[in-house]
Design a protein around this motif. Structure first.
Motif, PDB file in Angstrom:
ATOM      1  N   PRO A  65       0.814  -1.222   0.000  1.00 14.78           N
ATOM      2  CA  PRO A  65       0.000   0.000   0.000  1.00 14.78           C
ATOM      3  C   PRO A  65       0.845   1.268   0.000  1.00 14.78           C
ATOM      4  O   PRO A  65       1.883   1.352   0.655  1.00 14.78           O
ATOM      5  N   ARG A  66       0.367   2.221  -0.776  1.00 16.41           N
ATOM      6  CA  ARG A  66       0.985   3.550  -0.793  1.00 16.41           C
ATOM      7  C   ARG A  66       0.103   4.585  -0.103  1.00 16.41           C
ATOM      8  O   ARG A  66       0.631   5.507   0.508  1.00 16.41           O
ATOM      9  N   TYR A  67      -1.185   4.441  -0.215  1.00 15.74           N
ATOM     10  CA  TYR A  67      -2.101   5.445   0.329  1.00 15.74           C
ATOM     11  C   TYR A  67      -3.265   4.768   1.030  1.00 15.74           C
ATOM     12  O   TYR A  67      -3.699   3.673   0.636  1.00 15.74           O
ATOM     13  N   VAL A  68      -3.773   5.465   2.032  1.00 18.48           N
ATOM     14  CA  VAL A  68      -4.989   5.066   2.741  1.00 18.48           C
ATOM     15  C   VAL A  68      -6.001   6.182   2.549  1.00 18.48           C
ATOM     16  O   VAL A  68      -5.670   7.370   2.723  1.00 18.48           O
ATOM     17  N   VAL A  69      -7.232   5.788   2.199  1.00 16.92           N
ATOM     18  CA  VAL A  69      -8.312   6.756   2.031  1.00 16.92           C
ATOM     19  C   VAL A  69      -9.463   6.333   2.932  1.00 16.92           C
ATOM     20  O   VAL A  69      -9.866   5.156   2.934  1.00 16.92           O
ATOM     21  N   ALA A  70      -9.964   7.300   3.709  1.00 14.89           N
ATOM     22  CA  ALA A  70     -11.107   7.050   4.586  1.00 14.89           C
ATOM     23  C   ALA A  70     -12.221   8.020   4.231  1.00 14.89           C
ATOM     24  O   ALA A  70     -11.979   9.225   4.091  1.00 14.89           O
TER      25      ALA A  70
END
Length: 736
Positions: free
Chosen positions: A684-689
């Motif tokens: 993973p490079r990014y987390v989006v919530a």
């Protein structure tokens, strides 16, 4: 004047005045009353009488000397003519010279006459005639002759000259000493005392520091402007002035006229002489106002906060007052850093109409110190797209609140943090409610719901309670205390795999795993994942959330807590928890501040974020693999809950959630739909919530699609290569 005797006077020899030389002599001692008394118009001194006797009768007709004239001319003198009879001698009378009957003329004053004499004017002593020496006069019974008082001397001019010289020298010495004292000892005090009356003070404004995104693009900065003011005591026609100013200031004429209305200061009788008409006026408009030359209307230098993006990251940035003081958001949190310190210039000016600086005069300048600047971790492009996507999806709901967060996995930097509704930071007062200006990601308190199950599964993996291959029968319901918990996708008692339980969000399966884990270990992992305390991201007023202590658990808490109820958390806290899963099990503190920039342009990197391990890299990778089923399982056994969140070309690991919202401890209607995921799932490079609350419960249909669009844009924006295979691993939901 008493009449004179008609008989001629006798001279000193006894002969009558004017008689012939051969006249018959009279007997001694015989004479008439006219001979005994004679009054003269001027009295004679005894000395003059003696002189007259010596010089003969002719001397009596002479004028009295100058010294005699200084006496009283009106005091009569008695002239006694003595015939010189034998035995008639009185005390104080001169004896007659032997031979002849010559009488002695004596002048007896009725009162002694004292004549003032100067030494120079004193008459010389009388000369004695040659002849036999007269016997000494008897002293018995004779009144002593008083010597005339010597007149006082005139002032000595030499003494007066010396005295005057001394006085003048003393005066000049006193003045000289005083001048030396003023020039050497008290010079600073007197100079400072008079300096204030001829000094002009000009304030040198210090611009407020800017706020930049990670690329250096300004999100908020200050620009030079003008403010327009009025002196109501000088304004001649406030209505006419308001009519002219209204189109230039964009303020209704009625409001301007009311501001210019004469009034007094509160609690006094002093008239108000200053009132703002507008702040932050553009310079071209200010020049037009100056050209009007209205009495009582003035323009002065001002500062204006400019937000190029309008509502871009407004809920993060906040806004400032008209005096450039931070009121909300980052502007308030870092006000001491951003606010500059104004300088001053003090200099001597001339008097009169010129009031110009005096060349070579006193001048002191305290330079202004501009405020420092902030470089955020925000990427304005990602922020813009996140806000736009969120607002577009939120348009499908009514009276709703939304939040979206994008986090860089390795660093914990927040690339975007959007809130809905938003507002224009340049016009913060134009909102329906002050709550619209809040940052939803840090202030929106929710029961996270099913997205909390990732924490329960992660703790169970780490503690060895389960493995990715664990299976067990899952009934449709389970009772804890007085509460019955059921699944939205009933298993009908069939054996389910761990990925299947997670993909179909099985409440019953999760509660049974939590029972094996135990409440103490579950609470411990909640804390490790960052719940129950502020993240310290940098936003002011961040909510800490709340965890329910084990000693306060009820029987039903053993069922509600594992599935994300009876837990208060913010969207940012949950995003940080998922970032730990994406970051190989290491928690990284999310943060907004990348560096601080000094006024001279020097950058200082922000402190490194706090980190701590939560899961082992192997267990974190195993959990991500389990989470991929949420966006990929779609077969005869059913469809996973997060298929709408799948991003074409990338493997996505995530979880859907349905929670509740509490406001001041009160349960609000509707539900909170959420989705948190990471991509690419293999690394993973990014987390989006994404969190959406809607009274109608439409949040669940909004969150997953919003996540898909935000994550897709972020991956493309940073040119992240697609997954080697866009297909997630094959999962069996109900192993045979």
């Amino acid at each position: 004047m008493p009449p004179r005797s008609e008989e001629p006077r006798r001279d000193a020899t006894g002969s009558r005045r004017g008689s012939s030389r051969g006249a018959e002599p009279r007997e001694p001692g015989v004479g008439g009353i006219s001979d005994a008394r004679a009054y003269t118009p001027r009295g004679r001194t005894i000395r003059e009488g003696g002189a007259a006797a010596r010089t003969g009768g002719g001397a009596e007709q002479r004028r009295t000397p100058r010294s005699s004239r200084s006496g009283d001319p009106f005091r009569p003198a008695l002239q006694v003519l003595d015939g010189g009879r034998a035995g008639a001698t009185r005390a104080g009378r001169r004896e007659t010279a032997p031979g002849g009957r010559a009488g002695v003329v004596r002048t007896v004053s009725a009162r002694p006459v004292r004549e003032p004499f100067d030494d120079e004017d004193e008459a010389p002593p009388p000369r004695r005639r040659p002849g036999p020496r007269r016997p000494a006069r008897p002293t018995a019974g004779r009144r002593p002759v008083r010597k005339p008082r010597r007149p006082p001397k005139l002032a000595d001019p030499r003494r007066r000259l010396r005295l005057g010289t001394m006085l003048v020298l003393t005066l000049f010495a006193t003045i000289g000493i005083r001048l030396v004292f003023l020039q050497t000892v008290t010079t600073p005090a007197y100079a400072d005392g008079g300096l204030g009356t001829r000094l002009a003070v000009v304030e040198l404004p210090a611009p407020r520091g800017a706020i930049y995104d990670r690329t250096g693009a300004p999100l908020a900065h200050s620009v030079e402007a003008r403010y327009v003011f009025a002196d109501p005591t000088v304004v001649k026609d406030r209505f006419a002035a308001a009519k002219l100013l209204s189109p230039l200031l964009g303020v209704p004429a009625s409001e301007l006229a009311d501001r210019m209305k004469p009034r007094t200061l509160p609690g006094t009788t002093t008239p108000l002489q200053f009132v703002y008409l507008a702040r932050g006026v553009e310079i071209p408009q200010a020049k037009q106002i100056m050209a009007l030359d209205l009495a009582g209307i003035g323009v002065h230098r001002d500062e204006k906060r400019e937000v190029p993006g309008g509502d871009l990251a407004a809920n993060l940035l906040g806004f400032v007052s008209q005096d450039m003081h931070g009121l909300e958001g980052l502007e308030a949190k870092y006000d001491d850093l951003l606010e500059g310190q104004a300088g001053k210039k003090r200099y001597e000016v001339g008097q009169g109409d010129l009031a110009a600086p005096i060349p070579g005069g006193y001048s002191q300048t305290t330079p202004a110190r501009p405020g420092g600047s902030l470089e955020l971790t925000i990427d304005r492009d990602v922020q813009f797209m996140t806000q736009r996507i969120l607002s577009d999806q939120m348009a499908q709901t009514r009276a709703s609140v939304g939040a979206a967060v994008v986090v860089d996995v390795p660093t914990g930097e927040v690339l975007a943090q959007a809130s809905y509704p938003g507002y224009d930071a340049a016009a913060p007062d134009k909102v329906n409610s002050p709550s619209d200006r809040e940052d939803a990601a840090t202030s929106f308190i929710v029961d996270p719901g099913s997205i909390h199950k990732a924490i329960t599964f992660g703790a169970a993996l780490q503690e060895g309670v389960i493995t990715p291959e664990t299976t067990f029968p899952v009934p449709n319901t389970i009772t804890k205390g007085d509460t019955v918990f059921r699944d939205t996708h009933p298993a009908e008692g069939r054996t389910m795999s761990i990925p299947g339980m997670f993909a179909f969000s099985s409440n019953v399966g999760t509660i049974e795993i939590a029972d094996k884990l135990g409440p103490d270990r579950l609470i411990d992992y909640q804390k490790r994942f960052g719940l129950g305390q502020p993240t310290g991201e940098g936003m002011p007023g961040e909510a800490p959330g709340r965890l329910l202590p084990v000693d306060r658990w009820s029987d039903s808490s053993h069922g509600s807590v594992p599935i994300g109820h009876s837990v208060d958390a913010t969207p940012l806290q949950m995003a940080a928890a998922y970032n730990a899963i994406a970051n190989d099990g290491t928690y990284v503190q999310p943060h907004l501040i990348r560096s601080v920039i000094t006024p001279d342009g020097k950058k200082t990197a922000a402190a490194a974020p706090a980190t701590h391990p939560v899961l082992s890299p192997a267990n974190a990778a195993a959990l991500r693999r389990i989470m991929e089923g949420v966006t990929s399982i779609d077969g005869p056994d059913g469809r996973a809950t997060g298929l709408a969140a799948a991003v074409p070309g990338y493997r996505v690991a995530g979880k859907t959630g349905t929670g509740l919202r509490y406001d001041n401890g009160k349960l609000q209607p509707g539900e909170v739909g959420s989705f948190i995921g990471m991509a690419p799932a293999e690394k993973p490079r990014y987390v989006v919530a994404v969190f959406v609350w809607s009274p109608g419960g439409e949040g669940g249909t909004v969150a997953a699609p919003a996540f898909r669009e935000i994550m897709g844009y972020t991956l493309r924006h940073y040119r992240v290569p697609p997954s080697a295979t866009d297909r997630s691993p094959k999962f069996e939901v109900f192993p045979r």
